[in-house]
Scaffold this motif. Structure first.
Motif, PDB file in Angstrom:
ATOM      1  N   ALA A  13       0.830  -1.209   0.000  1.00  0.00           N
ATOM      2  CA  ALA A  13       0.000   0.000   0.000  1.00  0.00           C
ATOM      3  C   ALA A  13       0.863   1.257   0.000  1.00  0.00           C
ATOM      4  O   ALA A  13       0.577   2.232  -0.716  1.00  0.00           O
ATOM      5  N   GLN A  14       1.938   1.251   0.787  1.00  0.00           N
ATOM      6  CA  GLN A  14       2.821   2.416   0.823  1.00  0.00           C
ATOM      7  C   GLN A  14       3.486   2.627  -0.533  1.00  0.00           C
ATOM      8  O   GLN A  14       3.609   3.766  -1.003  1.00  0.00           O
ATOM      9  N   LEU A  15       3.907   1.539  -1.169  1.00  0.00           N
ATOM     10  CA  LEU A  15       4.506   1.659  -2.500  1.00  0.00           C
ATOM     11  C   LEU A  15       3.495   2.201  -3.498  1.00  0.00           C
ATOM     12  O   LEU A  15       3.834   3.073  -4.315  1.00  0.00           O
ATOM     13  N   GLY A  16       2.271   1.713  -3.444  1.00  0.00           N
ATOM     14  CA  GLY A  16       1.246   2.199  -4.357  1.00  0.00           C
ATOM     15  C   GLY A  16       0.981   3.677  -4.187  1.00  0.00           C
ATOM     16  O   GLY A  16       0.838   4.414  -5.167  1.00  0.00           O
ATOM     17  N   ARG A  17       0.939   4.151  -2.946  1.00  0.00           N
ATOM     18  CA  ARG A  17       0.708   5.577  -2.707  1.00  0.00           C
ATOM     19  C   ARG A  17       1.866   6.408  -3.233  1.00  0.00           C
ATOM     20  O   ARG A  17       1.674   7.479  -3.833  1.00  0.00           O
ATOM     21  N   ALA A  18       3.094   5.936  -3.026  1.00  0.00           N
ATOM     22  CA  ALA A  18       4.264   6.683  -3.493  1.00  0.00           C
ATOM     23  C   ALA A  18       4.292   6.736  -5.016  1.00  0.00           C
ATOM     24  O   ALA A  18       4.622   7.781  -5.613  1.00  0.00           O
ATOM     25  N   LEU A  19       3.946   5.636  -5.665  1.00  0.00           N
ATOM     26  CA  LEU A  19       3.893   5.633  -7.123  1.00  0.00           C
ATOM     27  C   LEU A  19       2.845   6.607  -7.633  1.00  0.00           C
ATOM     28  O   LEU A  19       3.074   7.335  -8.610  1.00  0.00           O
ATOM     29  N   ALA A  20       1.685   6.633  -6.978  1.00  0.00           N
ATOM     30  CA  ALA A  20       0.619   7.554  -7.387  1.00  0.00           C
ATOM     31  C   ALA A  20       1.058   8.996  -7.264  1.00  0.00           C
ATOM     32  O   ALA A  20       0.780   9.833  -8.122  1.00  0.00           O
ATOM     33  N   ARG A  21       1.770   9.315  -6.180  1.00  0.00           N
ATOM     34  CA  ARG A  21       2.245  10.684  -5.994  1.00  0.00           C
ATOM     35  C   ARG A  21       3.243  11.080  -7.063  1.00  0.00           C
ATOM     36  O   ARG A  21       3.209  12.192  -7.588  1.00  0.00           O
ATOM     37  N   ILE A  22       4.147  10.176  -7.374  1.00  0.00           N
ATOM     38  CA  ILE A  22       5.245  10.532  -8.292  1.00  0.00           C
ATOM     39  C   ILE A  22       4.796  10.538  -9.750  1.00  0.00           C
ATOM     40  O   ILE A  22       5.357  11.239 -10.589  1.00  0.00           O
ATOM     41  N   THR A  23       3.757   9.757 -10.060  1.00  0.00           N
ATOM     42  CA  THR A  23       3.268   9.700 -11.440  1.00  0.00           C
ATOM     43  C   THR A  23       2.060  10.606 -11.652  1.00  0.00           C
ATOM     44  O   THR A  23       1.644  10.818 -12.798  1.00  0.00           O
ATOM     45  N   GLY A  24       1.486  11.116 -10.557  1.00  0.00           N
ATOM     46  CA  GLY A  24       0.322  11.976 -10.673  1.00  0.00           C
ATOM     47  C   GLY A  24      -0.972  11.220 -10.931  1.00  0.00           C
ATOM     48  O   GLY A  24      -1.997  11.827 -11.251  1.00  0.00           O
ATOM     49  N   SER A  25      -0.944   9.886 -10.774  1.00  0.00           N
ATOM     50  CA  SER A  25      -2.154   9.107 -10.978  1.00  0.00           C
ATOM     51  C   SER A  25      -2.942   8.987  -9.696  1.00  0.00           C
ATOM     52  O   SER A  25      -2.430   9.254  -8.610  1.00  0.00           O
ATOM     53  N   SER A  26      -4.203   8.602  -9.796  1.00  0.00           N
ATOM     54  CA  SER A  26      -5.054   8.508  -8.622  1.00  0.00           C
ATOM     55  C   SER A  26      -5.058   7.092  -8.088  1.00  0.00           C
ATOM     56  O   SER A  26      -4.669   6.152  -8.780  1.00  0.00           O
TER      57      SER A  26
END
Length: 355
Positions: free
Chosen positions: A342-355
């Motif tokens: 979950a933490q990885l998914g949130r970080a990826l979303a932040r860095i890629t701008g995806s929801s």
């Protein structure tokens, strides 16, 4: 004896198995116990001996039983040799090592023996952000401990790996040392970790491939599992030894710093805990660390995503081991892995701008 059966061996049987192994030859083993607060990567024993003059001496045995190994190769011999060289030729605080046993006959896997260094180790479970001796420190002492930890880790990154002949710590089946080699290694072993086809891990790997930064310099020595929970602290709150070199390798210092910061965040934000007051923040730490190793750091977000990717691989493997051992009911997810992903998914979303 299988690794799982060996894990159930009482202390007296451990003592009997180790009796003829250096440095225990000629000493009376008075205790051999598995500590409760150790990591998942293999078997750890605390061995107490009585020397001929009646004084007590304590050792640690680190073994890698085959059935419960967290990493594709146990690499016990490489860890032993690395600690031997670092202890002999550098100021990196590591325990003295005494013997490496390549055979699985005694403990279900190869092992090595090192000194037990007294001190305090921060807890991962429960997180040191929630309770324990660090949580009880004044805020200014937490800051002092944090910076002392950065000082100790920077000693690793100032080691001249080429001069000391440390090329053997790189993954055994890769190309030239560096970040690409690490990505290749983990991608080859996705099935071992139990993550082949996982959408979050696959997305992270694709992003890491697509945004690979230029290497900031020649590959240096990496600690690998760089975090507060792998440091033994003395009474002065300074690191006495750096522990757990299973993930060692060669690459830029940013790999270790990214992991260190990611793990601290996981043990606070990642599990819904507040971060302890007094611990220095991200930007301050990055700036200071560049000063410690004598060069500006490459942008850390990439290396933090790399850390999150590697950590989720490890927690996936741990989940498989735990379920195979029937520690948890079938079908019940391990909170450790769920939180890591979950933490990885949130970080990826932040860095890629995806929801």
């Amino acid at each position: 004896m299988t690794a799982r059966a060996q894990h159930a061996t009482p202390g007296s049987a451990y003592a009997e198995a180790l009796a003829g192994v250096p440095p225990f030859s000629g000493l009376r083993i008075t205790g051999a116990e598995r500590p409760t607060a150790t990591g998942f990567a293999g078997l750890t024993l605390f061995v107490t001996t009585e020397q001929p003059d009646g004084t007590e001496r304590k050792f640690v045995v680190k073994a890698a039983p085959w059935d419960t190994r967290v990493y594709p190769e146990p690499r016990i011999a490489e860890q032993y040799e690395l600690l031997r060289v670092l202890g002999r030729d550098t100021d990196v605080p590591v325990p003295a090592v005494h013997h490496c046993e390549p055979s699985a006959r005694l403990l279900g896997g190869p092992f090595f023996v090192m000194d037990l260094i007294p001190g305090q180790v921060p807890s991962d479970f429960p997180s040191y952000h929630r309770q324990g001796w660090i949580a009880e420190l004044p805020a200014e002492d937490r800051a002092r401990l944090w910076w002392a930890s950065m000082d100790a880790m920077s000693q690793v990154h100032r080691v001249d790996a080429r001069r000391l002949g440390l090329g053997f710590v790189a993954p055994p089946d890769g190309g030239p040392p560096g970040t690409t080699q690490q990505l290749d290694y983990y991608e080859r072993h996705m099935e071992f970790f139990g993550c082949a086809g996982d959408p979050v891990l696959s997305s992270a790997l694709s992003w890491l491939r697509a945004h690979l930064p230029a290497e900031p310099g020649p590959p240096g020595l990496l600690w690998g599992d760089a975090r507060l929970g792998n440091i033994v602290y003395g009474e002065d709150l300074r690191p006495a030894v750096l522990l757990d070199w299973e993930m060692t390798g060669l690459g830029p210092a940013e790999v270790d710093l990214g992991w260190f910061l990611w793990m601290d965040r996981f043990l606070s934000e990642g599990i819904g805990a507040g971060r302890l007051a007094g611990l220095p923040g991200h930007e301050e730490t990055v700036q200071r660390y560049g000063e410690l190793i004598g060069r500006p750091l490459a942008p850390l977000p990439y290396y933090e995503i790399l850390a999150g990717f590697r950590f989720a691989l490890v927690t996936s493997r741990v989940e498989r081991i735990v379920l195979a051992a029937r520690v948890m009911p079938p079908g019940v997810p391990l909170a450790l892995h769920a939180n890591a992903k979950a933490q990885l998914g949130r970080a990826l979303a932040r860095i890629t701008g995806s929801s």
